[in-house]
Design a protein around this motif. Structure first.
Motif, PDB file in Angstrom:
ATOM      1  N   UNK A 185       0.819  -1.209   0.000  1.00  0.00           N
ATOM      2  CA  UNK A 185       0.000   0.000   0.000  1.00  0.00           C
ATOM      3  C   UNK A 185       0.852   1.257   0.000  1.00  0.00           C
ATOM      4  N   UNK A 186       1.996   1.229   0.667  1.00  0.00           N
ATOM      5  CA  UNK A 186       2.852   2.413   0.714  1.00  0.00           C
ATOM      6  C   UNK A 186       3.418   2.779  -0.645  1.00  0.00           C
ATOM      7  N   UNK A 187       3.905   1.797  -1.402  1.00  0.00           N
ATOM      8  CA  UNK A 187       4.446   2.082  -2.734  1.00  0.00           C
ATOM      9  C   UNK A 187       3.333   2.446  -3.710  1.00  0.00           C
ATOM     10  N   UNK A 188       2.170   1.814  -3.579  1.00  0.00           N
ATOM     11  CA  UNK A 188       1.033   2.190  -4.431  1.00  0.00           C
ATOM     12  C   UNK A 188       0.621   3.629  -4.158  1.00  0.00           C
ATOM     13  N   UNK A 189       0.557   4.016  -2.898  1.00  0.00           N
ATOM     14  CA  UNK A 189       0.226   5.397  -2.547  1.00  0.00           C
ATOM     15  C   UNK A 189       1.228   6.360  -3.149  1.00  0.00           C
ATOM     16  N   UNK A 190       2.507   6.027  -3.098  1.00  0.00           N
ATOM     17  CA  UNK A 190       3.549   6.913  -3.644  1.00  0.00           C
ATOM     18  C   UNK A 190       3.349   7.126  -5.145  1.00  0.00           C
ATOM     19  N   UNK A 191       3.133   6.057  -5.892  1.00  0.00           N
ATOM     20  CA  UNK A 191       2.987   6.185  -7.342  1.00  0.00           C
ATOM     21  C   UNK A 191       1.726   6.949  -7.717  1.00  0.00           C
ATOM     22  N   UNK A 192       0.637   6.690  -6.983  1.00  0.00           N
ATOM     23  CA  UNK A 192      -0.629   7.329  -7.331  1.00  0.00           C
ATOM     24  C   UNK A 192      -0.605   8.806  -6.968  1.00  0.00           C
ATOM     25  N   UNK A 193      -0.106   9.135  -5.793  1.00  0.00           N
ATOM     26  CA  UNK A 193      -0.176  10.519  -5.331  1.00  0.00           C
ATOM     27  C   UNK A 193       0.829  11.416  -6.067  1.00  0.00           C
ATOM     28  N   UNK A 194       2.072  10.954  -6.177  1.00  0.00           N
ATOM     29  CA  UNK A 194       3.116  11.793  -6.767  1.00  0.00           C
ATOM     30  C   UNK A 194       3.319  11.533  -8.248  1.00  0.00           C
ATOM     31  N   UNK A 195       2.825  10.400  -8.745  1.00  0.00           N
ATOM     32  CA  UNK A 195       3.068  10.051 -10.129  1.00  0.00           C
ATOM     33  C   UNK A 195       4.430   9.413 -10.292  1.00  0.00           C
ATOM     34  N   UNK A 196       4.592   8.586 -11.333  1.00  0.00           N
ATOM     35  CA  UNK A 196       5.870   7.932 -11.565  1.00  0.00           C
ATOM     36  C   UNK A 196       5.988   7.610 -13.040  1.00  0.00           C
ATOM     37  N   UNK A 197       7.138   7.974 -13.605  1.00  0.00           N
ATOM     38  CA  UNK A 197       7.410   7.780 -15.023  1.00  0.00           C
ATOM     39  C   UNK A 197       6.305   8.433 -15.855  1.00  0.00           C
ATOM     40  N   UNK A 198       5.554   7.671 -16.633  1.00  0.00           N
ATOM     41  CA  UNK A 198       4.510   8.254 -17.481  1.00  0.00           C
ATOM     42  C   UNK A 198       3.180   8.404 -16.767  1.00  0.00           C
ATOM     43  N   UNK A 199       3.090   7.945 -15.542  1.00  0.00           N
ATOM     44  CA  UNK A 199       1.835   8.044 -14.786  1.00  0.00           C
ATOM     45  C   UNK A 199       1.774   9.379 -14.060  1.00  0.00           C
ATOM     46  N   UNK A 200       0.704  10.147 -14.302  1.00  0.00           N
ATOM     47  CA  UNK A 200       0.524  11.420 -13.633  1.00  0.00           C
ATOM     48  C   UNK A 200      -0.036  11.212 -12.230  1.00  0.00           C
ATOM     49  N   UNK A 201       0.318  12.106 -11.337  1.00  0.00           N
ATOM     50  CA  UNK A 201      -0.165  12.007  -9.972  1.00  0.00           C
ATOM     51  C   UNK A 201      -1.638  12.363  -9.857  1.00  0.00           C
ATOM     52  N   UNK A 202      -2.330  11.659  -8.999  1.00  0.00           N
ATOM     53  CA  UNK A 202      -3.752  11.908  -8.744  1.00  0.00           C
ATOM     54  C   UNK A 202      -3.903  12.100  -7.242  1.00  0.00           C
ATOM     55  N   UNK A 203      -4.035  13.351  -6.806  1.00  0.00           N
ATOM     56  CA  UNK A 203      -4.070  13.627  -5.374  1.00  0.00           C
ATOM     57  C   UNK A 203      -5.308  13.048  -4.710  1.00  0.00           C
ATOM     58  N   UNK A 204      -6.429  13.078  -5.383  1.00  0.00           N
ATOM     59  CA  UNK A 204      -7.665  12.580  -4.787  1.00  0.00           C
ATOM     60  C   UNK A 204      -7.607  11.080  -4.559  1.00  0.00           C
ATOM     61  N   UNK A 205      -7.169  10.326  -5.566  1.00  0.00           N
ATOM     62  CA  UNK A 205      -7.067   8.881  -5.404  1.00  0.00           C
ATOM     63  C   UNK A 205      -5.933   8.512  -4.451  1.00  0.00           C
ATOM     64  N   UNK A 206      -4.859   9.297  -4.455  1.00  0.00           N
ATOM     65  CA  UNK A 206      -3.795   9.065  -3.485  1.00  0.00           C
ATOM     66  C   UNK A 206      -4.289   9.259  -2.060  1.00  0.00           C
ATOM     67  N   UNK A 207      -5.073  10.315  -1.847  1.00  0.00           N
ATOM     68  CA  UNK A 207      -5.651  10.541  -0.521  1.00  0.00           C
ATOM     69  C   UNK A 207      -6.639   9.438  -0.159  1.00  0.00           C
ATOM     70  N   UNK A 208      -7.336   8.899  -1.151  1.00  0.00           N
ATOM     71  CA  UNK A 208      -8.264   7.795  -0.887  1.00  0.00           C
ATOM     72  C   UNK A 208      -7.515   6.561  -0.408  1.00  0.00           C
ATOM     73  N   UNK A 209      -6.390   6.239  -1.050  1.00  0.00           N
ATOM     74  CA  UNK A 209      -5.581   5.096  -0.613  1.00  0.00           C
ATOM     75  C   UNK A 209      -5.030   5.354   0.784  1.00  0.00           C
TER      76      UNK A 209
END
Length: 317
Positions: free
Chosen positions: A265-289
Motif C-alpha cells: 500500500x505504501x508504494x502504491x500510494x507513492x505512485x498514485x499521489x506523486x506520479x511515476x514515469x509516465x503516470x501522472x499524480x492523482x491527489x484525490x485517489x492518493x488521498x483515498x488510498x
C-alpha cells in the motif's frame, strides 16, 4: 459554649492547591507541533479523499473515489494486489520476526550465558542502520552477478539452492520481508528482554523450589508474565508493516517489481499521489488510498486496545 468552641476547633480547613497553569505552557509547543505535523495533514487527507478535480476545480464526490478504488477494474487490481502483499508482509513479520525476537530474548536472559552485551549489541545494531544502506547492501549480497551469496553457498555445497530471489515474482516479496526481519528483529528482542529482566527474582526462586527449571520455567512462568509486552510488539508490528514503504522502495524501486509482486500500500500510494514515469499524480485517489490505510490501522489498533488488551491478564508484584 464549650461544645460550640470545640466543634469550631475541630473543623478542618480544606487545603487549596494552586492551579498549575505552567503545565499548559510547557505542553502548548508540543501540541502546536503535533497538530501542524499530524492532525491537520490527517484531516486534509480525509477531506481530499471526498473530492475530485473536474476542470481544475475541486468537486465534492462523496464516497465515489472509494467506489472507484474498490470496483474499477484498473484501480481495484492494483489495490487488492497491494493489500494482499501487505498482509503477507505482515504475516511474515509476525510469524518470523517476533518469535525469533522472543527466542533471542530468552537466550540472552540465561544467567550463565557469557558475552551477553556483545550479542545484544550485535543483534540490535542493524536497527540503527539507514534503510537505504540496508537495502543497498542486501541487493549486493543477493545479486546473481556480483553478489557474495552464490559464493558463500558454494563454500558449504549449497550453490544449487541459490536463485535470483529478488528477481522472481514468487520469492521477491518473501526476500524483502526477510530483509526487513533481519533489520528490525532487535526491537522485539530488546522489549522482551527488558520484560524478562523485570520479573522479580522471588517468582523465579519460587518456581525453582517447585522444580520448574530450564525451558519449562520459560513456558510456564516467564512467557505468561511477558504477554503484555508481546501484545505491544504485535500491534507495533501491525502499524509499522501497514505503513511500510522505505525498504521496498530502496530494494525494488517505486514500481515494486518484478511485475508488482512486492507492491504494498505504501508504494502504491507513492505512485498514485506523486506520479511515476509516465503516470501522472492523482491527489484525490492518493488521498483515498491513504485514508484506507488509516482506517485499516485504526481498526487493528482499536481491536487490540478494546478487545485483546482487556483480556490479557496482568500480574502485579
Amino acid at each position: 459554649m464549650s461544645d460550640a468552641a470545640t466543634s469550631d476547633a475541630l473543623e478542618v480547613t480544606p487545603i487549596r492547591h494552586p492551579k498549575r497553569w505552567h503545565i499548559l505552557v510547557f505542553l502548548f509547543p508540543a501540541f502546536v507541533v503535533y497538530t501542524a505535523i499530524m492532525i491537520l495533514p490527517l484531516i486534509e487527507t480525509l477531506r481530499l479523499s471526498l473530492y475530485n478535480v473536474v476542470d481544475n476545480q475541486p468537486v465534492f464526490v462523496g464516497l465515489n473515489n472509494f467506489k472507484v478504488l474498490f470496483g474499477d477494474e484498473r484501480w481495484a487490481h492494483d489495490f487488492w494486489n497491494a493489500l494482499r502483499n501487505n498482509l503477507i508482509f505482515f504475516v511474515i513479520h509476525m510469524c518470523v520476526q517476533n518469535p525469533i525476537g522472543v527466542a533471542l530474548a530468552a537466550l540472552l536472559s540465561l544467567p550463565k550465558l557469557r558475552f551477553v552485551a556483545f550479542y545484544r549489541t550485535a543483534i540490535f545494531l542493524p536497527t540503527l542502520l539507514s534503510f537505504v544502506v540496508v537495502g543497498f547492501i542486501w541487493k549486493l549480497i543477493l545479486s546473481p552477478l556480483w553478489g557474495v551469496a552464490p559464493e558463500l553457498l558454494s563454500v558449504i555445497g549449497l550453490k544449487s539452492f541459490f536463485a535470483p530471489w529478488l528477481g522472481k515474482p514468487s520469492t521477491a516479496l518473501i526476500a524483502v520481508a526477510l530483509i526487513s526481519v533481519w533489520q528490525y528483529v532487535g526491537i522485539p528482542m530488546m522489549l522482551i528482554y527488558a520484560a524478562l529482566l523485570n520479573i522479580p527474582e522471588e517468582v523465579i526462586e519460587a518456581a525453582e523450589c517447585d522444580g520448574i527449571t530450564g525451558w519449562s520455567q520459560f513456558w510456564k512462568i516467564k512467557l505468561p508474565l511477558v504477554l503484555p509486552a508481546i501484545g505491544i510488539i504485535s500491534i507495533l508490528t501491525f502499524v509499522g508493516n501497514f505503513n511500510a514503504f522505505d525498504l521496498v522502495y530502496t530494494v525494488q524501486g517505486a514500481l515494486a517489481g518484478p511485475d508488482g509482486s512486492t507492491d504494498i500500500l505504501g508504494t502504491l500510494l507513492y505512485r498514485v499521489f506523486f506520479g511515476f514515469q509516465l503516470q501522472l499524480g492523482d491527489r484525490s485517489m492518493g488521498a483515498t488510498i491513504a485514508t484506507v490505510m488509516f482506517l485499516i490501522i485504526l481498526a487493528g489498533v482499536s481491536f487490540y486496545l478494546f478487545i485483546v488488551q482487556r483480556r490479557i491478564r496482568r500480574y502485579q508484584f
